[in-house]
Design an enzyme around this catalytic site. Structure first.
Site, PDB file in Angstrom:
ATOM      1  N   GLU A   1     -43.858  -1.858 -27.069  1.00 20.17           N
ATOM      2  CA  GLU A   1     -44.370  -3.002 -26.244  1.00 20.17           C
ATOM      3  C   GLU A   1     -45.470  -2.829 -25.493  1.00 20.17           C
ATOM      4  O   GLU A   1     -45.428  -1.810 -24.595  1.00 20.17           O
ATOM      5  CB  GLU A   1     -43.135  -2.864 -25.101  1.00 20.17           C
ATOM      6  CG  GLU A   1     -43.265  -4.327 -24.133  1.00 20.17           C
ATOM      7  CD  GLU A   1     -42.386  -4.289 -22.839  1.00 20.17           C
ATOM      8  OE1 GLU A   1     -42.369  -5.483 -22.290  1.00 20.17           O
ATOM      9  OE2 GLU A   1     -42.033  -3.288 -22.374  1.00 20.17           O
TER      10      GLU A   1
ATOM     11  N   ASP B   1     -33.405   0.463 -27.977  1.00 18.48           N
ATOM     12  CA  ASP B   1     -34.353   0.413 -26.691  1.00 18.48           C
ATOM     13  C   ASP B   1     -34.570   1.625 -26.193  1.00 18.48           C
ATOM     14  O   ASP B   1     -33.616   2.227 -25.473  1.00 18.48           O
ATOM     15  CB  ASP B   1     -33.707  -0.656 -25.804  1.00 18.48           C
ATOM     16  CG  ASP B   1     -35.019  -1.508 -25.212  1.00 18.48           C
ATOM     17  OD1 ASP B   1     -36.229  -0.937 -24.757  1.00 18.48           O
ATOM     18  OD2 ASP B   1     -35.007  -2.960 -25.093  1.00 18.48           O
TER      19      ASP B   1
ATOM     20  N   ASP C   1     -40.028   0.493 -24.832  1.00 17.35           N
ATOM     21  CA  ASP C   1     -40.437  -0.107 -23.446  1.00 17.35           C
ATOM     22  C   ASP C   1     -41.567   0.543 -23.003  1.00 17.35           C
ATOM     23  O   ASP C   1     -42.017   1.496 -22.792  1.00 17.35           O
ATOM     24  CB  ASP C   1     -39.108  -0.032 -22.644  1.00 17.35           C
ATOM     25  CG  ASP C   1     -39.107  -0.795 -21.285  1.00 17.35           C
ATOM     26  OD1 ASP C   1     -38.860  -1.919 -21.441  1.00 17.35           O
ATOM     27  OD2 ASP C   1     -39.544  -0.284 -20.279  1.00 17.35           O
TER      28      ASP C   1
ATOM     29  N   HIS D   1     -36.272 -11.313 -23.731  1.00 15.48           N
ATOM     30  CA  HIS D   1     -35.455 -11.414 -22.478  1.00 15.48           C
ATOM     31  C   HIS D   1     -36.216 -11.173 -21.254  1.00 15.48           C
ATOM     32  O   HIS D   1     -35.792 -11.682 -20.246  1.00 15.48           O
ATOM     33  CB  HIS D   1     -34.485 -10.143 -22.399  1.00 15.48           C
ATOM     34  CG  HIS D   1     -35.236  -8.666 -22.410  1.00 15.48           C
ATOM     35  ND1 HIS D   1     -36.227  -8.308 -23.203  1.00 15.48           N
ATOM     36  CD2 HIS D   1     -35.489  -7.986 -21.466  1.00 15.48           C
ATOM     37  CE1 HIS D   1     -36.678  -7.100 -23.145  1.00 15.48           C
ATOM     38  NE2 HIS D   1     -36.365  -7.004 -21.675  1.00 15.48           N
ATOM     39  N   ASP D   2     -37.694 -11.239 -21.231  1.00 21.37           N
ATOM     40  CA  ASP D   2     -38.502 -11.347 -20.227  1.00 21.37           C
ATOM     41  C   ASP D   2     -39.081 -12.673 -20.222  1.00 21.37           C
ATOM     42  O   ASP D   2     -40.027 -12.831 -18.972  1.00 21.37           O
ATOM     43  CB  ASP D   2     -39.525 -10.086 -20.171  1.00 21.37           C
ATOM     44  CG  ASP D   2     -39.044  -8.834 -20.201  1.00 21.37           C
ATOM     45  OD1 ASP D   2     -38.135  -8.646 -19.590  1.00 21.37           O
ATOM     46  OD2 ASP D   2     -39.536  -7.837 -20.690  1.00 21.37           O
TER      47      ASP D   2
HETATM   48  C1  GLC Z   1     -40.119  -3.973 -20.114  1.00 21.08           C
HETATM   49  C2  GLC Z   1     -38.686  -4.645 -20.271  1.00 21.08           C
HETATM   50  C3  GLC Z   1     -38.240  -5.295 -18.738  1.00 21.08           C
HETATM   51  C4  GLC Z   1     -38.409  -4.298 -17.980  1.00 21.08           C
HETATM   52  C5  GLC Z   1     -39.454  -3.524 -17.866  1.00 21.08           C
HETATM   53  C6  GLC Z   1     -39.194  -2.147 -17.058  1.00 21.08           C
HETATM   54  O1  GLC Z   1     -41.137  -4.951 -19.765  1.00 21.08           O
HETATM   55  O2  GLC Z   1     -38.784  -5.512 -21.307  1.00 21.08           O
HETATM   56  O3  GLC Z   1     -37.101  -6.056 -19.078  1.00 21.08           O
HETATM   57  O4  GLC Z   1     -37.815  -4.916 -16.728  1.00 21.08           O
HETATM   58  O5  GLC Z   1     -39.988  -2.983 -19.124  1.00 21.08           O
HETATM   59  O6  GLC Z   1     -38.384  -1.099 -17.895  1.00 21.08           O
END
Ligand code: GLC
Ligand code: CA
Length: 540
Positions: free
Chosen positions: A239, A96, A197, A313-314
């Protein structure tokens, strides 16, 4: 074809995967112990959520040292061992990469706090107050303003996420070079790539309140590609909450030398009221879900690559969200799996999905851990919402749902830990656990395993065209794949009703390649599909 085009990625959220030393927190040695499970499933790569040093304001997405492992998770030697042991099983480790922001405890930010003349000051985004308050009304994703005042220097810094996650200033070339050096440190270790991310945030222009898709976004990604992973056979996945079918090729057209693929969320927002937050609920409409998938399957073009997922995980567990986590838990899990895994793109399986894990409702905010959830609760309470109403949103959408420890066995704490788990387990450990799934040839696990194998054996899944069938049917999700002279039909009853259904031009008797009930042959002229009954078959 690139290796990641017929690959399946398994996401590990390390805190909750396997604890090896009894402190209640999952760790790297725990992942090594469980590599057999991932190998057995057949995944090609692990997306490892952050294991770096972090004060854990946002469970590791607030990094204070990119080149050190958090002691909760182990040491750099453990990490090297994980990369090596995974590789001997043909599994690559995708790290990540969280470089839109750091932790406020990162040494760059600690330096930057020393004052306006500090050489690290400009690694972050600072602005003077406007009329005695924040420069503008940008909001943090985790509630409240996105600007935090620093008394000492009388300036504000930007944080799109928590105030312990200051945004990096990508305009600064020195900062960018330090990020690239760090990425090369990891690439030299032989990792399988990066999951990036909120990467579509890095071109932000806060003064114009542009957060995603800023004008320099793609320049930065191209520069990053050339300076780092462009020279390696790795996968990179961005992402991208702000992606559309139109801008998807900007990221993933190979000629542009940016990323392997994007990870976009359009389908995931369909149970939210348009224009409101993720917490403002409405019913998901299957016809809309089909439209969104159809769009992404058919409109991104040949030179673009997308991810396929229901969970991470979100997001909450899909079975509890849009399936049935009680009577039809197994059938709906298989239906969601078959439907997604026979589409085009790279599928992601989030830990526990392969055994049909479910959401865990809470009755009081004291049972929550996630910063986003807790901030939301407090904000809505202040705005006058009732506790019941707020908890309803949290139980539907809160991030802790997916973050509870994995149930490996029916022992105490599911075999996750011999100590006290950092977050309580879902109570259905006896019913839902890995050991039980492995012992049952008809379990959800083997549906996933078979789907992964089908992808390896059948180029039609990776390369075939996609045609949505019966777009307006309120309960049936059906599509056709075609490649060379092969045709596959996938039909899913996504409801709890039994649905009679007929395809008059198709053959009477067909043999299912895979199905969510133990049925092997179907008569397409007169189907009677039970709740969540789903199958795929070759047609002429
Ligand atoms: C992404 C991650 C999330 C995190 C956010 C800030 O969306 O998947 O878990 O809180 O970024 O880093
Ligand atoms: Ca541990």
């Amino acid at each position: 074809m690139k290796w990641w085009q017929n690959a399946v990625v398994y996401q590990v959220y390390p805190r909750s995967f396997q604890d090896s030393n009894g402190d209640g927190i999952g760790d790297i040695q725990g992942i090594i112990e469980r590599l057999d499970h991932i190998e057995k499933l057949g995944a090609d790569a692990i997306w490892l959520s952050p294991v770096y040093r972090s004060p854990n304001d946002d469970n590791g997405y607030d990094i204070s040292d990119y080149q050190a492992i958090h002691p909760d998770f182990g040491t750099m030697e453990d990490m090297d061992q994980l990369i090596a042991e995974a590789r001997t099983r043909g599994i690559r480790i995708v790290m990540d990469l969280v470089v839109n922001h750091t932790s406020d405890e990162h040494k760059w930010f600690q330096e930057a706090l020393k004052g306006k003349d500090d050489p690290y000051r400009d690694y972050y985004v600072w602005r003077d107050p406007v009329n005695g308050s924040a420069p503008n009304d940008l909001r943090s994703t985790f509630s409240g303003p996105a600007w935090e005042y620093d008394e000492q220097s009388s300036q504000y810094y930007l944080h799109i996420f928590s105030k312990k996650q200051p945004d990096l200033n990508w305009e600064n070339p020195k900062m960018r070079q330090e990020v690239y050096d760090m990425m090369n440190f990891w690439l030299d270790k032989g990792i399988g790539g990066f999951r990036m991310d909120v990467i579509d945030h890095i071109g932000k222009v806060p003064d114009e309140k542009i957060v995603v898709n800023g004008p320099k976004l793609h320049d930065y990604i191209q520069e990053m590609n050339a300076a780092t992973f462009g020279n390696y056979d790795v996968m990179t996945v961005g992402e991208t909450w702000g992606a559309t079918p139109e801008n998807a090729p900007l990221y993933s057209d190979p000629d542009r030398k940016e990323l392997s693929m994007i990870f976009q969320f359009e389908h995931i927002g369909l149970d939210e009221q348009p224009g409101k937050s993720k917490w403002d609920l409405r019913e998901m409409d299957l016809v809309e879900l089909k439209q969104v998938f159809n769009k992404w399957q058919t409109e991104i073009g040949e030179n673009s690559w997308n991810s396929l997922f229901w969970n991470n995980h979100d997001t909450p567990r899909i079975l509890s969200r849009w399936g049935n986590d009680q009577e039809y838990r197994v059938q709906s899990a298989k239906a969601f799996a078959i439907l997604l895994h026979l589409m085009k793109g790279t599928p992601y399986i989030y830990q526990g999905e392969e055994i049909g894990m479910v959401n865990t409702p809470i009755t009081a905010i004291s049972q929550a851990d996630d910063i986003e959830t807790i901030n939301f609760y407090n904000e809505r309470l202040e705005e006058g919402y009732s506790k019941e109403e707020i908890l309803r949103s949290i139980n539907a959408k809160g991030r802790d749902n997916a973050r509870r420890p994995i149930h490996w066995t029916n022992e105490k704490h599911g075999g996750f830990t011999t100590g006290e788990p950092w977050l309580a387990l879902n109570p259905r450990v006896e019913e839902i656990n890995v050991e039980k799934a492995l012992a049952d040839k008809e379990s959800i696990f083997y549906t996933y395993k078979r789907l992964i194998q089908l992808r390896k054996d059948n180029p039609i899944i990776v390369k075939g065209s996609f045609t949505l069938r019966f777009p307006d049917h309120p309960a049936i999700f059906a599509y056709k794949r075609e490649w060379e002279d092969e045709k596959w039909l996938v039909i899913a009853n996504m409801s709890e009703e039994t649905i009679p259904f007929a395809l008059t031009k198709e053959p009477k008797e067909i043999k299912a390649i895979i199905s969510s009930y133990e049925k092997e042959t179907y008569d397409l002229n007169q189907l009677v599909l039970r709740p969540y009954e789903t199958f795929a078959a070759k047609i002429k």
